[in-house]
Design a protein around this motif. Structure first.
Motif, mmCIF file in Angstrom:
data_model
loop_
_atom_site.group_PDB
_atom_site.id
_atom_site.type_symbol
_atom_site.label_atom_id
_atom_site.label_comp_id
_atom_site.label_asym_id
_atom_site.label_seq_id
_atom_site.Cartn_x
_atom_site.Cartn_y
_atom_site.Cartn_z
ATOM 1 N N ALA A 1 105.096 -23.497 67.976
ATOM 2 C CA ALA A 1 106.031 -22.462 68.587
ATOM 3 C C ALA A 1 105.560 -21.224 68.976
ATOM 4 O O ALA A 1 105.942 -20.510 70.007
ATOM 5 C CB ALA A 1 107.217 -22.408 67.445
ATOM 6 N N VAL A 2 104.333 -21.003 68.484
ATOM 7 C CA VAL A 2 103.398 -19.804 68.748
ATOM 8 C C VAL A 2 102.584 -19.967 69.929
ATOM 9 O O VAL A 2 102.379 -19.219 70.874
ATOM 10 C CB VAL A 2 102.878 -19.341 67.565
ATOM 11 N N GLY A 3 101.950 -21.065 70.043
ATOM 12 C CA GLY A 3 100.861 -21.521 70.928
ATOM 13 C C GLY A 3 101.445 -21.911 72.219
ATOM 14 O O GLY A 3 102.631 -21.961 72.251
ATOM 15 N N GLN A 4 100.596 -22.176 73.125
ATOM 16 C CA GLN A 4 100.945 -22.972 74.422
ATOM 17 C C GLN A 4 100.155 -24.325 74.648
ATOM 18 O O GLN A 4 98.946 -24.297 74.704
ATOM 19 C CB GLN A 4 100.408 -21.811 75.590
ATOM 20 N N PRO A 5 100.776 -25.341 74.793
ATOM 21 C CA PRO A 5 100.290 -26.407 75.021
ATOM 22 C C PRO A 5 99.575 -26.709 76.378
ATOM 23 O O PRO A 5 100.015 -26.083 77.363
ATOM 24 C CB PRO A 5 101.486 -27.595 74.787
ATOM 25 N N LEU A 6 98.490 -27.622 76.464
ATOM 26 C CA LEU A 6 97.958 -27.678 77.650
ATOM 27 C C LEU A 6 97.364 -29.094 77.445
ATOM 28 O O LEU A 6 96.624 -29.672 76.529
ATOM 29 C CB LEU A 6 96.307 -26.786 77.723
ATOM 30 N N ASP A 7 97.961 -30.019 78.562
ATOM 31 C CA ASP A 7 97.672 -31.270 78.576
ATOM 32 C C ASP A 7 96.380 -31.770 79.394
ATOM 33 O O ASP A 7 96.034 -32.968 79.833
ATOM 34 C CB ASP A 7 98.898 -31.943 79.050
ATOM 35 N N ARG A 8 95.777 -30.720 79.997
ATOM 36 C CA ARG A 8 94.630 -31.023 80.952
ATOM 37 C C ARG A 8 93.424 -29.907 80.445
ATOM 38 O O ARG A 8 93.898 -28.631 80.564
ATOM 39 C CB ARG A 8 94.681 -31.095 82.443
ATOM 40 N N LEU A 9 92.398 -30.275 80.552
ATOM 41 C CA LEU A 9 91.216 -29.404 80.123
ATOM 42 C C LEU A 9 90.006 -29.692 80.957
ATOM 43 O O LEU A 9 89.445 -30.843 81.076
ATOM 44 C CB LEU A 9 90.593 -29.939 78.840
ATOM 45 N N ARG A 10 89.910 -28.638 81.608
ATOM 46 C CA ARG A 10 88.546 -28.583 82.736
ATOM 47 C C ARG A 10 87.186 -28.278 81.736
ATOM 48 O O ARG A 10 87.126 -27.381 81.262
ATOM 49 C CB ARG A 10 88.790 -27.813 83.737
ATOM 50 N N LEU A 11 86.258 -29.049 82.172
ATOM 51 C CA LEU A 11 84.914 -29.281 81.221
ATOM 52 C C LEU A 11 83.799 -28.567 82.088
ATOM 53 O O LEU A 11 83.409 -27.248 81.934
ATOM 54 C CB LEU A 11 84.729 -30.308 80.664
ATOM 55 N N PHE A 12 83.606 -29.055 83.359
ATOM 56 C CA PHE A 12 82.767 -28.565 84.258
ATOM 57 C C PHE A 12 82.776 -29.037 85.614
ATOM 58 O O PHE A 12 83.234 -30.549 85.456
ATOM 59 C CB PHE A 12 81.340 -28.581 83.734
ATOM 60 N N GLY A 13 82.318 -28.689 86.574
ATOM 61 C CA GLY A 13 82.604 -29.221 87.857
ATOM 62 C C GLY A 13 84.001 -29.845 88.094
ATOM 63 O O GLY A 13 85.184 -29.337 88.082
ATOM 64 N N ALA B 1 95.285 -18.092 69.243
ATOM 65 C CA ALA B 1 93.853 -17.337 68.708
ATOM 66 C C ALA B 1 93.948 -17.789 67.242
ATOM 67 O O ALA B 1 94.850 -18.191 66.455
ATOM 68 C CB ALA B 1 94.204 -15.975 68.717
ATOM 69 N N GLN B 2 92.582 -17.843 66.846
ATOM 70 C CA GLN B 2 92.442 -18.413 65.402
ATOM 71 C C GLN B 2 93.303 -17.540 64.362
ATOM 72 O O GLN B 2 93.535 -18.209 63.295
ATOM 73 C CB GLN B 2 90.897 -18.041 65.240
ATOM 74 N N TYR B 3 93.421 -16.297 64.477
ATOM 75 C CA TYR B 3 94.182 -15.560 63.491
ATOM 76 C C TYR B 3 95.610 -15.962 63.500
ATOM 77 O O TYR B 3 96.064 -15.907 62.231
ATOM 78 C CB TYR B 3 94.049 -13.930 63.780
#
Length: 486
Positions: free
Chosen positions: A77-89, A109-111
């Protein structure tokens, strides 16, 4: 290293002392207290929320572990989901097909994670001692003596077990004489918390161009964390840093600086790759950054530490309560040290490929991107390692093929598995009714498959298979429960 005794508290004042109140220490202490183990958490820092988070990602396996503690939904509920992660190139990881309830990564954030874990630990009765520093430690066959210095001066504490979750510069690790071999792989990384005049197009923004790397992630309060690195600018961590330098490296890597302004905090740091050779020395354990540190590539640092804690906590509870021999604690090293080593290797590899410059490095990166983009088994293996769901633990010779594997959130007649795991219990899943007669009601839940599956599976409190059989009678089930649950 072998432990001693069966019920190993031996009248010590503090059955378990956890040192360090980061995410790893908080999860571990909360688990122990929830399981009825008195635990003291020692932290040298004052009690306050820090914005020094370098971690911004929760992966699927960590979210599953948090779900087993009824915490994942609050964080979602606090964070934001992301279904794709770009690593490089051109390498982008699609998480939407993950075989998990959490088929995404969660950006926060970690906190925020620490807040939730601390509330749980407080509610469970953890004894917090802030502004208290470990100054010495010694152990014998019956327990551990910990010397601390706090607001009231010097004090000596006695514990059955101690867990050092006190970070890269671990006082616990130093006290037991363990080396921390490795090296600095990235120097003069710049960190800044800034506001942006222009909002990025993506939730996580990351790219590498030539010698420059930059990463942007939102805190959720209007500020963004910037992490930048210019390979050509290798200076000491103590070298002054201003916003102009942060903007410069961001423009070099991302093409623009998004109108950065109002920096509330800036710093430099260096990123190391290190791992302790042992996670256990007698009655003392290491977890999280005290046991392993690596580059931030892939966002695996906080996740690996939380999974260390989930692995160790139930084992300590079993031993302290006398339900298992102290030999069970040896499996923490056997199971988690190889995972830490694999994370060092994968995160380091991602950084090296992202910063590839030589022709052979660029060729290797291009080949790897092609393979991962077109070869499904290779891509599945890479995503499994990155998200944590692909790891399995060693199994005894002759064990069922499922032993040591992660169990997904399967449907049961009484609900779903990760709800049944709440409270730190084992879960026995059977194809037919089985009555444990309440002998283990405080540490075992018996459930039936919601499907027609015929395998009988005993799931550990951390969600991995302890024992399984394709056709088990009552005597076999009882033997498995006696051996694993006590």
């Amino acid at each position: 290293m072998n432990g001693t005794g069966t019920n190993s508290t031996n009248g010590t004042t503090h059955p378990v002392i956890v040192v360090g109140s980061g995410p790893t220490g908080l999860l571990l202490a909360g688990d122990l207290a929830t399981a009825g183990v008195p635990v003291t958490l020692v932290e040298k820092r004052p009690h306050k929320t820090s914005n020094l988070s370098r971690a911004f990602v929760l992966h699927a396996r960590t979210l599953e572990q948090l779900d087993a503690r009824a915490l994942a939904d609050d964080l979602e509920a606090v964070g934001q989901p992301l279904d794709r992660l770009r690593l490089f190139g051109d390498l982008t990881v699609d998480l939407g097909t993950l075989p998990s309830r959490f088929n995404h990564l969660l950006v926060l954030a970690q906190y925020e994670v620490e807040k939730v874990l601390e509330r749980r630990a407080v509610a469970a009765g953890v004894d917090f001692r802030h502004e208290t520093e470990v100054t010495g430690l010694s152990q014998d066959a019956d327990g551990v003596t910990v010397e601390v210095r706090g607001p009231q001066g010097a004090e000596t504490l006695r514990a059955a077990y101690v867990v050092g979750a006190d970070g890269m510069r671990s006082a616990v690790r130093d006290a037991i004489g363990l080396p921390f071999p490795g090296k600095s792989v990235i120097r003069s990384v710049v960190l800044a918390d800034v506001r942006l005049a222009e909002e990025p197009e993506t939730l996580l923004t990351v790219n590498t161009v030539g010698d420059a790397f930059a990463f942007l992630a939102p805190f959720g309060d209007g500020y963004y964390r910037v992490i930048g690195w210019n390979r050509a600018r290798d200076v000491a961590d103590s070298e002054p840093l201003d916003l102009a330098e942060v903007k410069e490296v961001t423009r070099a890597a991302l093409g623009r600086d998004f109108g950065m302004y109002d920096a509330r905090w800036m710093s430099r740091f260096h990123s190391d790759e290190r791992q302790a050779p042992a996670y256990r020395v007698g009655r003392v354990f290491l977890a999280g950054d005290a046991a392993h540190v690596h580059t931030p590539a892939g966002g695996q640092g906080m996740n690996t530490g939380l999974q260390d804690a989930a692995n160790l906590s139930w084992k300590l509870a079993q031993v302290v309560h006398g339900h298992a021999s102290a030999d069970l604690l040896d499996t923490y090293q056997a199971e988690r040290h190889p995972v830490g080593k694999a994370v060092l290797r994968s995160s380091g590899g991602l950084v090296r490929l992202a910063m590839a410059k030589r022709p052979w490095e660029l060729a290797l990166r291009s080949t790897l991107t092609t393979v991962l983009g077109h070869v499904t088994p290779a891509r599945r293996r890479m995503v499994g390692r990155l998200t944590g769901i692909g790891y399995r633990y060693p199994a005894p010779r002759g064990a069922h093929r499922l032993t040591g594997t992660r169990v997904p959130d399967v449907a049961l007649t009484g609900g779903r598995l990760y709800e049944a795991l709440r409270g730190g219990r084992f879960v026995l899943i059977t194809p037919r009714a089985y009555d444990d007669q309440g002998a283990r009601k405080d540490r075992l839940t018996v459930e039936r498959w919601a499907s027609d599956r015929r395998t009988t599976v005993l799931v550990r409190p951390d969600g991995y298979v302890a024992w399984a059989a394709d056709a088990a009678d009552d005597a076999q089930i009882e033997a498995a429960l006696t051996a694993n649950v006590g």
